[in-house]
Each structure stands twice: as structure tokens, then as C-alpha cells.
Motif scaffolding. Structure first.
Motif, short mmCIF file in Angstrom:
data_model
loop_
_atom_site.label_atom_id
_atom_site.label_comp_id
_atom_site.label_asym_id
_atom_site.label_seq_id
_atom_site.Cartn_x
_atom_site.Cartn_y
_atom_site.Cartn_z
N ASP A 16 -12.74 5.49 -8.19
CA ASP A 16 -12.06 6.07 -9.35
C ASP A 16 -11.48 4.98 -10.26
O ASP A 16 -11.41 5.16 -11.47
CB ASP A 16 -10.90 6.99 -8.90
CG ASP A 16 -11.43 8.30 -8.34
OD1 ASP A 16 -12.63 8.59 -8.54
OD2 ASP A 16 -10.65 9.02 -7.67
N ALA A 17 -11.04 3.89 -9.64
CA ALA A 17 -10.41 2.82 -10.43
C ALA A 17 -11.43 2.01 -11.23
O ALA A 17 -11.11 1.39 -12.23
CB ALA A 17 -9.62 1.89 -9.52
N ALA A 18 -12.68 2.03 -10.76
CA ALA A 18 -13.72 1.19 -11.40
C ALA A 18 -14.32 1.92 -12.59
O ALA A 18 -14.40 3.14 -12.62
CB ALA A 18 -14.81 0.87 -10.39
N ALA A 19 -14.74 1.15 -13.59
CA ALA A 19 -15.39 1.74 -14.76
C ALA A 19 -16.65 0.94 -15.06
O ALA A 19 -16.71 -0.27 -14.81
CB ALA A 19 -14.45 1.68 -15.96
N ALA A 20 -17.65 1.63 -15.60
CA ALA A 20 -18.91 0.96 -15.93
C ALA A 20 -18.65 -0.11 -16.99
O ALA A 20 -17.87 0.10 -17.92
CB ALA A 20 -19.93 1.97 -16.43
N VAL A 21 -19.29 -1.25 -16.83
CA VAL A 21 -19.18 -2.32 -17.84
C VAL A 21 -19.96 -1.88 -19.08
O VAL A 21 -20.71 -0.90 -19.04
CB VAL A 21 -19.71 -3.67 -17.31
CG1 VAL A 21 -18.85 -4.17 -16.16
CG2 VAL A 21 -21.17 -3.56 -16.90
N GLY A 22 -19.84 -2.63 -20.15
CA GLY A 22 -20.52 -2.25 -21.41
C GLY A 22 -22.03 -2.40 -21.32
O GLY A 22 -22.56 -2.86 -20.31
N ALA A 23 -22.69 -2.02 -22.40
CA ALA A 23 -24.15 -2.06 -22.42
C ALA A 23 -24.64 -3.14 -23.37
O ALA A 23 -23.90 -3.61 -24.24
CB ALA A 23 -24.68 -0.71 -22.84
N TYR A 176 -26.93 -1.57 -18.77
CA TYR A 176 -25.57 -2.06 -18.52
C TYR A 176 -25.62 -3.57 -18.34
O TYR A 176 -26.58 -4.11 -17.79
CB TYR A 176 -24.98 -1.37 -17.28
CG TYR A 176 -24.60 0.05 -17.56
CD1 TYR A 176 -23.42 0.35 -18.23
CD2 TYR A 176 -25.45 1.10 -17.21
CE1 TYR A 176 -23.08 1.65 -18.54
CE2 TYR A 176 -25.12 2.42 -17.52
CZ TYR A 176 -23.92 2.68 -18.18
OH TYR A 176 -23.59 3.97 -18.49
N ARG A 177 -24.60 -4.19 -18.81
CA ARG A 177 -24.42 -5.62 -18.62
C ARG A 177 -24.36 -5.91 -17.12
O ARG A 177 -23.99 -5.04 -16.33
CB ARG A 177 -23.07 -5.96 -19.26
CG ARG A 177 -22.84 -7.35 -19.69
CD ARG A 177 -21.67 -7.43 -20.67
NE ARG A 177 -20.41 -6.81 -20.28
CZ ARG A 177 -19.62 -7.20 -19.29
NH1 ARG A 177 -19.98 -8.19 -18.49
NH2 ARG A 177 -18.47 -6.58 -19.05
N LYS A 320 -20.70 1.43 -9.45
CA LYS A 320 -20.23 2.22 -10.59
C LYS A 320 -20.07 1.30 -11.80
O LYS A 320 -20.46 1.65 -12.91
CB LYS A 320 -18.91 2.90 -10.24
CG LYS A 320 -18.43 3.84 -11.34
CD LYS A 320 -17.22 4.62 -10.93
CE LYS A 320 -16.65 5.41 -12.09
NZ LYS A 320 -15.28 5.87 -11.80
N MET A 321 -19.52 0.10 -11.57
CA MET A 321 -19.39 -0.85 -12.68
C MET A 321 -20.75 -1.20 -13.26
O MET A 321 -20.90 -1.42 -14.46
CB MET A 321 -18.70 -2.13 -12.20
CG MET A 321 -17.24 -1.94 -11.89
SD MET A 321 -16.55 -3.40 -11.10
CE MET A 321 -17.14 -4.66 -12.19
#
Ligand code: AMP
Ligand code: MG
Length: 404
Positions: A16-23, A176-177, A320-321
Motif C-alpha cells: 500500500d505504501a509503494a507507488a508506481a514510478v513514472g513512465a 514504467y521507468r 508495484k513500483m
């Protein structure tokens, strides 16, 4: 902050704390293994036109209705159409066009006959059986229709996806990066792998295990350095990691002893601790937190413990990141190849290797399951779970396993 949650809770909190990095866009030729950041929706049908799957003759099925061995039908050949050429003439009653594999079907033709089933000259083709309408014609859009969603954001670009991207003319897919994951080691006893350890010192193996694991899963490891057992020094490396990377992983100093300074150092670095300790073995010593959406995992110094926590707790969050649609490991039922004699008060993860015998999945245990045993990770490609509260487990028992 939770103390000693079970592994499912710990994994979920970090996820939940992790978020996908940018693209970013990447050249298609280098995109294998990257994670798509946009659905691939077909803008064009594949194939783009009706075409012939064989070398043969395109004709009108209605001309062949009465064709038989005794009453063959001879048609006049209008032209030869190789792949890549556009037909010059429409096929009318009594005519045919020679087509080669991949050639567009000329207007008027509605069936193809393989040349082996005909008798032909340069000018004529003779057919000995009736053909059905549509026979041997690959229709436009038979493979992919316009508007089909061929792959989803969060899917890994596998060979099929790379081919589908190419067929749609996508030469720089949005992916994703690659997350940068900072690694630091703590422990005054550590020297780099290239050094000869003085008495009492050991070479740093965790750094290289984590680097190999991160690289093989598609992250970019960033080596931050070794900190001796000093909260300030550990904190400084965590801060550097937070400024340069998307996530930070440290090993060592997370138990409850005098020199276990990593959780304090994490807090000094502004990290909000999410949980401390996980009710699993190995890998019980573990402290994880988050700062500005960047996860920080403090893993045990013991090599097997750190790798178990890494795979069980950290990898789903890292996936997930990376943008993965399904970041949890794929599970499989495996039979244990050998007895495992110990009791398991907490959930226990066994290390081993997948073996296929008689079409069944078995897990051969690494020889020594102790949490300090580095060599147990060699060739280890899966882990299996013994539920908390179990006694010794005998060979042949079915366990839940997952691939690393
Ligand atoms: P710790 O978690 O710091 O209490 O360390 C547990 C054990 O793992 C100790 O025996 C350490 O010497 C060992 N250890 C810690 N870090 C590493 C490392 N980077 N490579 C190999 N062993 C380590
Ligand atoms: Mg230590």
C-alpha cells in the motif's frame, strides 16, 4: 507502527505504501522485459488486408461448383501476385490469379486453392474439386481486430507483446521507468568483497545478493555504501538513498540488540516506520517504513533471513513500483522432496529448487535451512511455506510454494 505483524499484513502494508514510478518511452528494440505503462489497443487490423496463406490460385468459388476429376474446370490466369504487390485486375468469371503466400486477394476472388492441387501452365489453371467460399483466405483482422485490447498497462513486454507492438507500428512504447533501488550494508565487521578481511571481519555478501536479485527482476541497484554500526552513518546513507533512489534497502542492525541501530537511523532520516519485526522465520528481524512515497526496508544481516524477507515482503512492493499489474508472487502447490524435522511456531519459509518429476512439481530443499546459511541461496528458485503451528513435515507433504 505495527509490531510483529504476520507476513501477509506486512507485505500488504508495504504494498500500500509503494507507488508506481513514472513512465517513459523506450525504443521497441530495447523494450523486452519492461512493464507497459499504457494499454496496447489495436489501431489497425492484423493482417491489414485479406491475404493468401499459400502459394496457389485465387478464384471464384462459384466457378468450381461442378469441378471434379471427370469434369475439371480450367480458368484463365490473369496475373501473378507475389507478396508485397497490389493486384492489377479483378477476378471475373472464368479467371484466376496466381497468388503467393502473403499476397493480397484480388477483388472478385473468394477462395484460394493450393497450387499442388491443380494442374497449371503460365496461362491456365485447372481445378478438380469445388471450393467453398472463403476457403484458404486469411481475412483482414483475423488475428487482431481494430479496437482489440492486446495488452494491459502493467503487463511485462514478452515476445508476443513486442511483436504486437511492432504490428501496430508502436516503435517507442510507453513503459514504467526502471526503479532505482539503493542498497546499503550496516555492520562494523564488513569489508568489501575485493578486500582480504582482517581478523573478526567478513566480506559483504548481502550487497551482491541484493544487487543480483534486483538486476534480475528488472530494477537498477544503486550501491550506497557500508555504514559501520553508528546511527548517524546509517542515517546519512539512508538519506542519500532517499534523495537519489526510488527505494532503499539496508541489511543488518534490525534485531533488538545494542548494535541494532537501523530502525533508529531510519527514523532519524525522516522515515515513518510502518512495522517492526515480521512473524515469520527466517526474516523475523525486519523493519520497514516509507518517506514521501519511497519505501525503505531494513532487512536482517543474516544472508538467508535477508533474502527471505526480501522476496516475501519487499519484492511485491518493488513490483508495484515497477508498474506490475499483479505484484504478488505466482503460487504453486509443491511436494516436499525431503523431510523437514523442525517445528514451526511462526510461518516458516523453506528455500529450495523446483524439480519436475512425473509431471508433478516438487521442491528439493537447500541442504541447510539455517538463517545464517548463505549457500542455501545458491540455485534457489522457489520458497515454500509451512503454516505457523506445524510440527515436523515429512517428504511428500504438499506445501504452498512461490517462484523467486
Ligand atoms: P545483524 O542483522 O546486523 O545482527 O547481522 C546478523 C549476522 O549477519 C551477523 O553475523 C553479521 O555479521 C552478518 N551480516 C551482516 N551484514 C552482512 C553482510 N552484508 N554480508 C554478510 N553477512 C552479514
Ligand atoms: Mg550488525
Amino acid at each position: 507502527m505495527l509490531n510483529n505483524p504476520d507476513y501477509v499484513t506486512a507485505r500488504g502494508i508495504l504494498l500500500d505504501a509503494a507507488a508506481a514510478v513514472g513512465a517513459e518511452q523506450t525504443p521497441l528494440s530495447k523494450s523486452g522485459g519492461r512493464v507497459l505503462a499504457r494499454d496496447l489497443t489495436a489501431a489497425e487490423p492484423v493482417p491489414p488486408f485479406d491475404r493468401s496463406p499459400y502459394d496457389g490460385y485465387a478464384l471464384r468459388a462459384s466457378d468450381t461448383v461442378h469441378a471434379s476429376k471427370k469434369t475439371p474446370v480450367t480458368l484463365r490466369v490473369l496475373e501473378e501476385i507475389p507478396a508485397g504487390r497490389v493486384p492489377a485486375a479483378a477476378v471475373k468469371e472464368g479467371t484466376a490469379a496466381k497468388v503467393l503466400t502473403g499476397a493480397p486477394i484480388p477483388e472478385g476472388a473468394d477462395a484460394v486453392i493450393k497450387y499442388e492441387r491443380t494442374v497449371f501452365t503460365d496461362e491456365t489453371v485447372t481445378v478438380f474439386c469445388p471450393l467453398a467460399q472463403g476457403e484458404n483466405i486469411v481475412r483482414a483482422g483475423e488475428d487482431v481486430r481494430r479496437g482489440d485490447v492486446l495488452a494491459h498497462s502493467g503487463n511485462v513486454i514478452d515476445p508476443g507483446t513486442a511483436g504486437a507492438l511492432a504490428a501496430q507500428g508502436v516503435t517507442a512504447p510507453l513503459v514504467y521507468r526502471v526503479p532505482k533501488v539503493g542498497i546499503l550494508s550496516t555492520g562494523s565487521e564488513l569489508v568489501d568483497a575485493g578486500e582480504v578481511p582482517r581478523p573478526g571481519k567478513i566480506r559483504n555478501s548481502n550487497r551482491h545478493m541484493l544487487e543480483a536479485a534486483l538486476t534480475s527482476m528488472g530494477c537498477e541497484p544503486v550501491w550506497l555504501g557500508t555504514a559501520e554500526d553508528s546511527a548517524e552513518k546509517i542515517c546519512a546513507l539512508i538519506q542519500r538513498g532517499l534523495s537519489e533512489c526510488d527505494a532503499v534497502i539496508s541489511t543488518g542492525g534490525v534485531s533488538a540488540g545494542d548494535y541494532d541501530l537501523t530502525p533508529d537511523a531510519m527514523e532519524k532520516a525522516g522515515v515513518e516506520l510502518l512495522f517492526r519485526g515480521v512473524d515469520m522465520k527466517p526474516g523475523m528481524a525486519c523493519a520497514c517504513g516509507v518517506r514521501n512515497g519511497k519505501i525503505v526496508c531494513g532487512l536482517s544481516g543474516n544472508p538467508a533471513s535477508s533474502m527471505t524477507s526480501f522476496y516475501v515482503v519487499a519484492v511485491p512492493a518493488l513490483k508495484k513500483m515497477m508498474g506490475y499489474r499483479s505484484p504478488l508472487p505466482r503460487e504453486i502447490q509443491v511436494k516436499l522432496s525431503q523431510d523437514f524435522d523442525k517445528e514451526s511456531h511462526s510461518t516458516r519459509f523453506l528455500r529450495g529448487r523446483l524439480e519436475l518429476k512425473d509431471g508433478m512439481a516438487w521442491m528439493a530443499l537447500s541442504k541447510n535451512q539455517g538463517n545464517v546459511v548463505l549457500s542455501s541461496m545458491i540455485g534457489c528458485d522457489m520458497m515454500a511455506l509451512i503454516p505457523a503451528g506445524s510440527g515436523p513435515v515429512s517428504a511428500g507433504t504438499v506445501l504452498r510454494g512461490f517462484f523467486l
